[in-house]
Design a protein around this motif. Structure first.
Motif, PDB file in Angstrom:
ATOM      1  N   ASP A  23     -48.327 -22.876  73.034  1.00  0.00           N
ATOM      2  CA  ASP A  23     -48.829 -22.144  71.881  1.00  0.00           C
ATOM      3  C   ASP A  23     -47.837 -21.049  71.486  1.00  0.00           C
ATOM      4  O   ASP A  23     -47.254 -20.397  72.358  1.00  0.00           O
ATOM      5  N   PRO A  24     -47.660 -20.819  70.185  1.00  0.00           N
ATOM      6  CA  PRO A  24     -46.713 -19.784  69.756  1.00  0.00           C
ATOM      7  C   PRO A  24     -47.200 -18.389  70.143  1.00  0.00           C
ATOM      8  O   PRO A  24     -48.397 -18.106  70.121  1.00  0.00           O
ATOM      9  N   LEU A  25     -46.262 -17.539  70.491  1.00  0.00           N
ATOM     10  CA  LEU A  25     -46.548 -16.149  70.840  1.00  0.00           C
ATOM     11  C   LEU A  25     -45.794 -15.242  69.875  1.00  0.00           C
ATOM     12  O   LEU A  25     -44.661 -15.534  69.493  1.00  0.00           O
ATOM     13  N   PHE A  26     -46.425 -14.130  69.509  1.00  0.00           N
ATOM     14  CA  PHE A  26     -45.833 -13.194  68.558  1.00  0.00           C
ATOM     15  C   PHE A  26     -45.990 -11.775  69.089  1.00  0.00           C
ATOM     16  O   PHE A  26     -46.969 -11.467  69.776  1.00  0.00           O
ATOM     17  N   PRO A  27     -45.056 -10.870  68.760  1.00  0.00           N
ATOM     18  CA  PRO A  27     -45.238  -9.470  69.153  1.00  0.00           C
ATOM     19  C   PRO A  27     -46.513  -8.906  68.553  1.00  0.00           C
ATOM     20  O   PRO A  27     -46.868  -9.218  67.413  1.00  0.00           O
ATOM     21  N   LEU A  28     -47.200  -8.076  69.335  1.00  0.00           N
ATOM     22  CA  LEU A  28     -48.423  -7.443  68.857  1.00  0.00           C
ATOM     23  C   LEU A  28     -48.361  -5.969  69.244  1.00  0.00           C
ATOM     24  O   LEU A  28     -48.576  -5.612  70.408  1.00  0.00           O
ATOM     25  N   ARG A  29     -48.037  -5.135  68.254  1.00  0.00           N
ATOM     26  CA  ARG A  29     -47.844  -3.703  68.492  1.00  0.00           C
ATOM     27  C   ARG A  29     -48.517  -2.913  67.376  1.00  0.00           C
ATOM     28  O   ARG A  29     -48.524  -3.338  66.219  1.00  0.00           O
ATOM     29  N   LEU A  30     -49.053  -1.759  67.735  1.00  0.00           N
ATOM     30  CA  LEU A  30     -49.707  -0.875  66.769  1.00  0.00           C
ATOM     31  C   LEU A  30     -48.862   0.378  66.588  1.00  0.00           C
ATOM     32  O   LEU A  30     -48.440   0.999  67.569  1.00  0.00           O
ATOM     33  N   TRP A  31     -48.642   0.732  65.330  1.00  0.00           N
ATOM     34  CA  TRP A  31     -47.797   1.878  64.955  1.00  0.00           C
ATOM     35  C   TRP A  31     -48.622   2.833  64.116  1.00  0.00           C
ATOM     36  O   TRP A  31     -49.379   2.405  63.232  1.00  0.00           O
ATOM     37  N   LEU A  32     -48.527   4.127  64.397  1.00  0.00           N
ATOM     38  CA  LEU A  32     -49.281   5.142  63.664  1.00  0.00           C
ATOM     39  C   LEU A  32     -48.322   5.930  62.786  1.00  0.00           C
ATOM     40  O   LEU A  32     -47.404   6.584  63.283  1.00  0.00           O
ATOM     41  N   CYS A  33     -48.537   5.866  61.475  1.00  0.00           N
ATOM     42  CA  CYS A  33     -47.673   6.594  60.549  1.00  0.00           C
ATOM     43  C   CYS A  33     -47.869   8.092  60.721  1.00  0.00           C
ATOM     44  O   CYS A  33     -49.004   8.583  60.703  1.00  0.00           O
ATOM     45  N   GLY A  34     -46.762   8.816  60.865  1.00  0.00           N
ATOM     46  CA  GLY A  34     -46.833  10.256  61.036  1.00  0.00           C
ATOM     47  C   GLY A  34     -47.043  11.001  59.735  1.00  0.00           C
ATOM     48  O   GLY A  34     -47.295  12.211  59.743  1.00  0.00           O
ATOM     49  N   HIS A  35     -46.932  10.297  58.613  1.00  0.00           N
ATOM     50  CA  HIS A  35     -47.097  10.951  57.310  1.00  0.00           C
ATOM     51  C   HIS A  35     -48.518  10.792  56.768  1.00  0.00           C
ATOM     52  O   HIS A  35     -49.183  11.783  56.457  1.00  0.00           O
ATOM     53  N   CYS A  36     -49.006   9.553  56.670  1.00  0.00           N
ATOM     54  CA  CYS A  36     -50.329   9.322  56.083  1.00  0.00           C
ATOM     55  C   CYS A  36     -51.399   9.009  57.120  1.00  0.00           C
ATOM     56  O   CYS A  36     -52.587   8.999  56.802  1.00  0.00           O
ATOM     57  N   GLY A  37     -51.003   8.728  58.363  1.00  0.00           N
ATOM     58  CA  GLY A  37     -51.966   8.480  59.422  1.00  0.00           C
ATOM     59  C   GLY A  37     -52.515   7.070  59.472  1.00  0.00           C
ATOM     60  O   GLY A  37     -53.453   6.812  60.229  1.00  0.00           O
ATOM     61  N   LEU A  38     -51.936   6.141  58.710  1.00  0.00           N
ATOM     62  CA  LEU A  38     -52.426   4.766  58.751  1.00  0.00           C
ATOM     63  C   LEU A  38     -51.925   4.066  60.008  1.00  0.00           C
ATOM     64  O   LEU A  38     -50.720   3.991  60.255  1.00  0.00           O
ATOM     65  N   ALA A  39     -52.855   3.558  60.817  1.00  0.00           N
ATOM     66  CA  ALA A  39     -52.495   2.725  61.962  1.00  0.00           C
ATOM     67  C   ALA A  39     -52.287   1.313  61.454  1.00  0.00           C
ATOM     68  O   ALA A  39     -53.064   0.814  60.636  1.00  0.00           O
ATOM     69  N   GLN A  40     -51.248   0.644  61.954  1.00  0.00           N
ATOM     70  CA  GLN A  40     -50.861  -0.638  61.371  1.00  0.00           C
ATOM     71  C   GLN A  40     -50.037  -1.454  62.353  1.00  0.00           C
ATOM     72  O   GLN A  40     -49.459  -0.906  63.299  1.00  0.00           O
ATOM     73  N   LEU A  41     -50.003  -2.766  62.126  1.00  0.00           N
ATOM     74  CA  LEU A  41     -49.131  -3.606  62.929  1.00  0.00           C
ATOM     75  C   LEU A  41     -47.690  -3.265  62.628  1.00  0.00           C
ATOM     76  O   LEU A  41     -47.297  -3.094  61.473  1.00  0.00           O
ATOM     77  N   ALA A  42     -46.893  -3.181  63.694  1.00  0.00           N
ATOM     78  CA  ALA A  42     -45.484  -2.842  63.533  1.00  0.00           C
ATOM     79  C   ALA A  42     -44.644  -4.039  63.119  1.00  0.00           C
ATOM     80  O   ALA A  42     -43.516  -3.872  62.671  1.00  0.00           O
ATOM     81  N   ASP A  43     -45.186  -5.240  63.257  1.00  0.00           N
ATOM     82  CA  ASP A  43     -44.410  -6.454  63.045  1.00  0.00           C
ATOM     83  C   ASP A  43     -45.015  -7.297  61.927  1.00  0.00           C
ATOM     84  O   ASP A  43     -46.207  -7.213  61.638  1.00  0.00           O
TER      85      ASP A  43
END
Length: 383
Positions: free
Chosen positions: A55-75
């Motif tokens: 099965d395919p594997l993909f990076p899974l990382r969470l990034w928090l913007c220091g400007h607007c505060g939106l948490a989001q996938l980094a990839d």
């Protein structure tokens, strides 16, 4: 984070450089990586049982913007299309409660047309609103009410473009209803496995309110619901002033640390705690000669099972009501997905429930589990 599963070691450090991340909303590059789950199978691709893999594997990382505060996938990996799921009763009930709350607040009075944002999760506000005389505005018409409350917007890679697309449907004096599983709930309850491929954005109320304000909308009312540990619905329009419910919720979530990368990064510790607790629960049950199955081939179960190192030798099957998933296997683990009737017929001793909100529903639907001496174990409550 070190991956304990053979063959799934994280890639070279340079490939994981968080500095290259650009915020999906505000476009800045200032932020911090707050959760790194390594390479994980995508919950949008359920291979057929006869698919040999891998099965395919993909990076899974969470990034928090220091400007607007939106948490989001980094990839931004391209992942296969998600199978169609069945809307759980808990989500149906929350939608009806939400419609009732908005109506009781008087915000739907005099409104006759609605547009709804797309979502792959199933479920819609349109039938409930139709019962109030509010009907679809047409494919491209502007509407008195625009709804994105079935977790649709979070699937957009480009958050700014997606929100602008929704607001283009909103009449000048229209009402926007925006619902989301709050980052505050994810952080407070350690719900790290709410982070999944294809869900690109994770909103806190302070960030959502600011996003709307940036586009000229004021959040005038806010409601919270218990679904998924904390779901928020915002009502917003052009003009007006923030309601007391909005102000209180913004202050509460800021106090919970939704803009603090150190607090959000506490999710990393929760990964180890919950996966070890799940593995220990399964191992103990198997040592007692008990048969273990699971219920709900939900997105949050994929990374949890994979990181816990569980497979068909430890968890015999996972049942799900969605025909699209039945006859497939859980991504990355090989555990077969079966029907709820198959689960009941297996007479399991332990059924791991991967979506806590389903407990009352599945106990009613599958009384044979407990009648046969089995027990339901809520996976998120372990540890």
């Amino acid at each position: 984070m070190t991956d304990t599963l053979a063959g799934n070691a994280p890639p070279a450090e340079a490939e994981w450089d968080p500095v290259t991340t650009i915020c999906r909303w505000c476009g800045t590059g200032a932020g911090e990586l707050v959760l790194d789950l390594g390479r994980r199978p995508t919950s949008e691709f359920f291979p057929r049982l006869d698919d040999p893999g891998p099965d395919p594997l993909f990076p899974l990382r969470l990034w928090l913007c220091g400007h607007c505060g939106l948490a989001q996938l980094a990839d931004d990996d391209e992942v296969p299309e998600q199978p169609v799921g069945i809307e759980p009763q808990a989500l149906t009930d929350q939608r009806r409660d939400a419609v009732a709350a908005v109506r009781e607040a008087g915000l739907l009075a005099g409104r006759t047309t609605v547009a709804e944002g797309p979502t792959p999760h199933g479920g819609s506000w349109l039938p409930d609103l139709a019962g109030l005389g509010i009907t679809p505005a047409g494919a491209h018409g502007r509407a008195d009410v625009v709804v994105d409350a079935s977790f649709g917007l979070m699937h957009a890679r480009d958050q700014a473009a997606a929100l602008d697309g929704l607001l283009a449907r909103l009449a000048d004096d229209g009402l926007l209803l925006f619902g989301f599983h709050s980052l505050a709930a994810i952080v407070t309850h350690g719900q790290w496995n709410a982070v999944r491929h294809g869900h690109f954005a994770y909103y806190s109320t302070p960030t959502a309110v600011a996003m709307l304000a940036d586009r000229g909308l004021t959040a005038t009312a806010a409601w919270t619901f218990p679904l998924y540990g904390g779901t928020v619905l915002l009502a917003a329009r052009r003009g007006g002033t923030p309601g007391a419910s909005v102000t209180a919720l913004v202050e509460s979530e800021l106090a919970a640390g939704v803009h603090d990368p150190g607090r959000v990064a506490g999710l990393q510790k929760a990964v180890e705690t919950s996966t070890e607790a799940l593995r220990r629960t399964v191992d103990d049950a198997r040592a007692r000669g008990e048969r273990v199955l699971g219920y709900s081939a939900a997105s949050r179960a994929v990374s949890l099972l994979h990181l816990a190192g569980l497979g068909p030798g430890t968890v015999d099957a996972v049942a799900d009501a969605s025909p699209a998933k039945q006859g497939c296997r859980m991504p990355g683990t090989g555990i077969p997905v079966v029907t709820p009737d198959d689960l009941a017929a297996a007479r399991p001793d332990v059924v791991l429930l991967f979506v806590p909100d389903l407990l009352a529903e599945v106990r009613r639907a599958l009384p044979a589990v407990e009648a046969g001496g089995g027990r339901w174990v809520v996976a998120e409550q372990l540890g």
